[in-house]
Design a protein around this motif. Sequence first.
Motif, PDB file in Angstrom:
ATOM      1  N   GLN A  44      36.878  31.935  -7.438  1.00 56.01           N
ATOM      2  CA  GLN A  44      35.896  31.048  -8.073  1.00 56.01           C
ATOM      3  C   GLN A  44      34.469  31.543  -7.925  1.00 56.01           C
ATOM      4  O   GLN A  44      33.669  31.420  -8.836  1.00 56.01           O
ATOM      5  N   ASP A  45      34.135  32.009  -6.755  1.00 56.44           N
ATOM      6  CA  ASP A  45      32.769  32.363  -6.394  1.00 56.44           C
ATOM      7  C   ASP A  45      32.710  33.817  -5.997  1.00 56.44           C
ATOM      8  O   ASP A  45      33.708  34.421  -5.648  1.00 56.44           O
ATOM      9  N   GLN A  46      31.506  34.314  -6.004  1.00 52.46           N
ATOM     10  CA  GLN A  46      31.312  35.681  -5.524  1.00 52.46           C
ATOM     11  C   GLN A  46      30.566  35.627  -4.208  1.00 52.46           C
ATOM     12  O   GLN A  46      29.518  34.998  -4.110  1.00 52.46           O
ATOM     13  N   PHE A  47      31.148  36.275  -3.234  1.00 47.55           N
ATOM     14  CA  PHE A  47      30.521  36.403  -1.930  1.00 47.55           C
ATOM     15  C   PHE A  47      30.252  37.875  -1.690  1.00 47.55           C
ATOM     16  O   PHE A  47      31.043  38.733  -2.086  1.00 47.55           O
ATOM     17  N   ASP A  48      29.165  38.159  -1.036  1.00 46.11           N
ATOM     18  CA  ASP A  48      28.860  39.538  -0.681  1.00 46.11           C
ATOM     19  C   ASP A  48      29.619  39.956   0.572  1.00 46.11           C
ATOM     20  O   ASP A  48      30.025  41.107   0.705  1.00 46.11           O
ATOM     21  N   VAL A  49      29.784  39.008   1.496  1.00 44.36           N
ATOM     22  CA  VAL A  49      30.434  39.273   2.777  1.00 44.36           C
ATOM     23  C   VAL A  49      31.429  38.152   3.059  1.00 44.36           C
ATOM     24  O   VAL A  49      31.090  36.973   2.919  1.00 44.36           O
ATOM     25  N   VAL A  50      32.631  38.532   3.475  1.00 48.03           N
ATOM     26  CA  VAL A  50      33.642  37.567   3.896  1.00 48.03           C
ATOM     27  C   VAL A  50      34.112  37.980   5.282  1.00 48.03           C
ATOM     28  O   VAL A  50      34.604  39.096   5.473  1.00 48.03           O
ATOM     29  N   VAL A  51      33.932  37.082   6.245  1.00 50.56           N
ATOM     30  CA  VAL A  51      34.387  37.314   7.620  1.00 50.56           C
ATOM     31  C   VAL A  51      35.633  36.480   7.843  1.00 50.56           C
ATOM     32  O   VAL A  51      35.599  35.254   7.687  1.00 50.56           O
ATOM     33  N   LEU A  52      36.727  37.152   8.191  1.00 41.99           N
ATOM     34  CA  LEU A  52      37.981  36.472   8.525  1.00 41.99           C
ATOM     35  C   LEU A  52      38.157  36.594  10.037  1.00 41.99           C
ATOM     36  O   LEU A  52      38.776  37.531  10.545  1.00 41.99           O
ATOM     37  N   ASP A  53      37.575  35.630  10.738  1.00 44.56           N
ATOM     38  CA  ASP A  53      37.547  35.640  12.196  1.00 44.56           C
ATOM     39  C   ASP A  53      38.922  35.285  12.752  1.00 44.56           C
ATOM     40  O   ASP A  53      39.502  34.266  12.376  1.00 44.56           O
ATOM     41  N   GLU A  54      39.443  36.123  13.608  1.00 45.61           N
ATOM     42  CA  GLU A  54      40.754  35.984  14.262  1.00 45.61           C
ATOM     43  C   GLU A  54      41.929  36.161  13.304  1.00 45.61           C
ATOM     44  O   GLU A  54      43.060  35.767  13.623  1.00 45.61           O
ATOM     45  N   ILE A  55      41.702  36.797  12.154  1.00 39.49           N
ATOM     46  CA  ILE A  55      42.808  37.055  11.230  1.00 39.49           C
ATOM     47  C   ILE A  55      43.812  38.027  11.836  1.00 39.49           C
ATOM     48  O   ILE A  55      45.017  37.914  11.605  1.00 39.49           O
ATOM     49  N   ARG A  94      41.113  42.931  -3.350  1.00 41.05           N
ATOM     50  CA  ARG A  94      39.850  42.214  -3.120  1.00 41.05           C
ATOM     51  C   ARG A  94      38.803  42.678  -4.119  1.00 41.05           C
ATOM     52  O   ARG A  94      38.878  43.795  -4.636  1.00 41.05           O
ATOM     53  N   PRO A  95      37.802  41.832  -4.374  1.00 41.65           N
ATOM     54  CA  PRO A  95      36.693  42.275  -5.216  1.00 41.65           C
ATOM     55  C   PRO A  95      36.035  43.497  -4.573  1.00 41.65           C
ATOM     56  O   PRO A  95      35.734  43.506  -3.382  1.00 41.65           O
ATOM     57  N   GLY A  96      35.831  44.529  -5.354  1.00 39.18           N
ATOM     58  CA  GLY A  96      35.351  45.799  -4.831  1.00 39.18           C
ATOM     59  C   GLY A  96      33.961  45.786  -4.235  1.00 39.18           C
ATOM     60  O   GLY A  96      33.600  46.681  -3.477  1.00 39.18           O
ATOM     61  N   ASP A  97      33.179  44.769  -4.563  1.00 38.80           N
ATOM     62  CA  ASP A  97      31.821  44.722  -4.017  1.00 38.80           C
ATOM     63  C   ASP A  97      31.673  43.693  -2.907  1.00 38.80           C
ATOM     64  O   ASP A  97      30.573  43.359  -2.505  1.00 38.80           O
ATOM     65  N   THR A  98      32.800  43.204  -2.380  1.00 34.92           N
ATOM     66  CA  THR A  98      32.773  42.242  -1.280  1.00 34.92           C
ATOM     67  C   THR A  98      33.116  42.950   0.024  1.00 34.92           C
ATOM     68  O   THR A  98      34.157  43.599   0.137  1.00 34.92           O
ATOM     69  N   GLU A  99      32.221  42.836   1.005  1.00 36.83           N
ATOM     70  CA  GLU A  99      32.460  43.388   2.335  1.00 36.83           C
ATOM     71  C   GLU A  99      33.386  42.443   3.083  1.00 36.83           C
ATOM     72  O   GLU A  99      33.129  41.245   3.139  1.00 36.83           O
ATOM     73  N   LEU A 100      34.469  42.976   3.637  1.00 37.86           N
ATOM     74  CA  LEU A 100      35.405  42.167   4.427  1.00 37.86           C
ATOM     75  C   LEU A 100      35.287  42.571   5.882  1.00 37.86           C
ATOM     76  O   LEU A 100      35.322  43.759   6.210  1.00 37.86           O
ATOM     77  N   VAL A 101      35.169  41.571   6.746  1.00 35.00           N
ATOM     78  CA  VAL A 101      35.089  41.796   8.185  1.00 35.00           C
ATOM     79  C   VAL A 101      36.252  41.041   8.818  1.00 35.00           C
ATOM     80  O   VAL A 101      36.364  39.824   8.644  1.00 35.00           O
ATOM     81  N   LEU A 102      37.099  41.771   9.529  1.00 37.27           N
ATOM     82  CA  LEU A 102      38.314  41.218  10.104  1.00 37.27           C
ATOM     83  C   LEU A 102      38.228  41.327  11.617  1.00 37.27           C
ATOM     84  O   LEU A 102      38.041  42.422  12.146  1.00 37.27           O
ATOM     85  N   THR A 103      38.365  40.195  12.315  1.00 37.76           N
ATOM     86  CA  THR A 103      38.266  40.236  13.774  1.00 37.76           C
ATOM     87  C   THR A 103      39.572  39.805  14.416  1.00 37.76           C
ATOM     88  O   THR A 103      40.440  39.211  13.774  1.00 37.76           O
ATOM     89  N   GLY A 104      39.670  40.075  15.704  1.00 31.12           N
ATOM     90  CA  GLY A 104      40.785  39.621  16.514  1.00 31.12           C
ATOM     91  C   GLY A 104      41.539  40.775  17.149  1.00 31.12           C
ATOM     92  O   GLY A 104      41.506  41.910  16.677  1.00 31.12           O
ATOM     93  N   ARG A 105      42.207  40.458  18.233  1.00 33.38           N
ATOM     94  CA  ARG A 105      43.015  41.446  18.947  1.00 33.38           C
ATOM     95  C   ARG A 105      44.182  41.897  18.083  1.00 33.38           C
ATOM     96  O   ARG A 105      44.576  41.221  17.143  1.00 33.38           O
ATOM     97  N   ASN A 106      44.761  43.017  18.470  1.00 36.19           N
ATOM     98  CA  ASN A 106      46.028  43.490  17.904  1.00 36.19           C
ATOM     99  C   ASN A 106      45.988  43.715  16.396  1.00 36.19           C
ATOM    100  O   ASN A 106      46.911  43.327  15.682  1.00 36.19           O
ATOM    101  N   ALA A 107      44.934  44.346  15.913  1.00 36.56           N
ATOM    102  CA  ALA A 107      44.878  44.660  14.476  1.00 36.56           C
ATOM    103  C   ALA A 107      46.098  45.511  14.113  1.00 36.56           C
ATOM    104  O   ALA A 107      46.431  46.472  14.812  1.00 36.56           O
ATOM    105  N   HIS A 108      46.745  45.143  13.030  1.00 36.02           N
ATOM    106  CA  HIS A 108      47.950  45.851  12.588  1.00 36.02           C
ATOM    107  C   HIS A 108      47.576  47.265  12.129  1.00 36.02           C
ATOM    108  O   HIS A 108      46.542  47.452  11.482  1.00 36.02           O
TER     109      HIS A 108
END
Length: 179
Positions: free
Chosen positions: A101-112, A133-147
């Motif tokens: 629906q919306d455009q975000f520049d940055v998306v943080v998925l905390d503890e994903i 994902r939209p190519g111009d959106t920065e994704l930040v993924l946090t949490g232990r045990n990243a796959h």
Amino acid sequence: MTRGAVMPSGLIQVYTGEGKGKTSAALGLVVRALGHGLRVLLVRFLKTEQPQGGELAFLAGADGLEILNSGLGGIRQKADRELLRASVGRTFAAVKERLAQDQFDVVVLDEINGALHRDLLDLEEFLDFLDQRPGDTELVLTGRNAHPEVIARAHLVSRIEKVKHPLDLGIAARRGMEY
């Protein structure tokens, strides 16, 4: 500010490891992005809404920031696994809907990363999300045990190592320092 003027392409960043500071690093990035007029979606998985951390109290209502909470916790709490899975699934569906629906520049998925590690979200569905994902959106993924497959898709990976932690000494989380 014209969307995309500062960030011509979005990358995937991963903050993982056993050390303290993954969410703090991501929130520092949120503050930086907001300071430059970027639109940010902060999504909190596996964390309770209470007590509210000082960073959220400070950021609440910031222009350009939207916050989604899964609302159940699950990092240290003894939450029912199926309730957690349903909560994570609903929150992730809301993320996909918000991005459509919306455009975000940055998306943080905390503890994903923790949600994926605990199999509270389907890994293949998440990898498809990363790939589409939209190519111009920065994704930040946090949490232990990243796959490993998440790490393979990332452009930046920081592993935060625990050397010492106050919890090891029996010191509980402190208001203003850990939350």
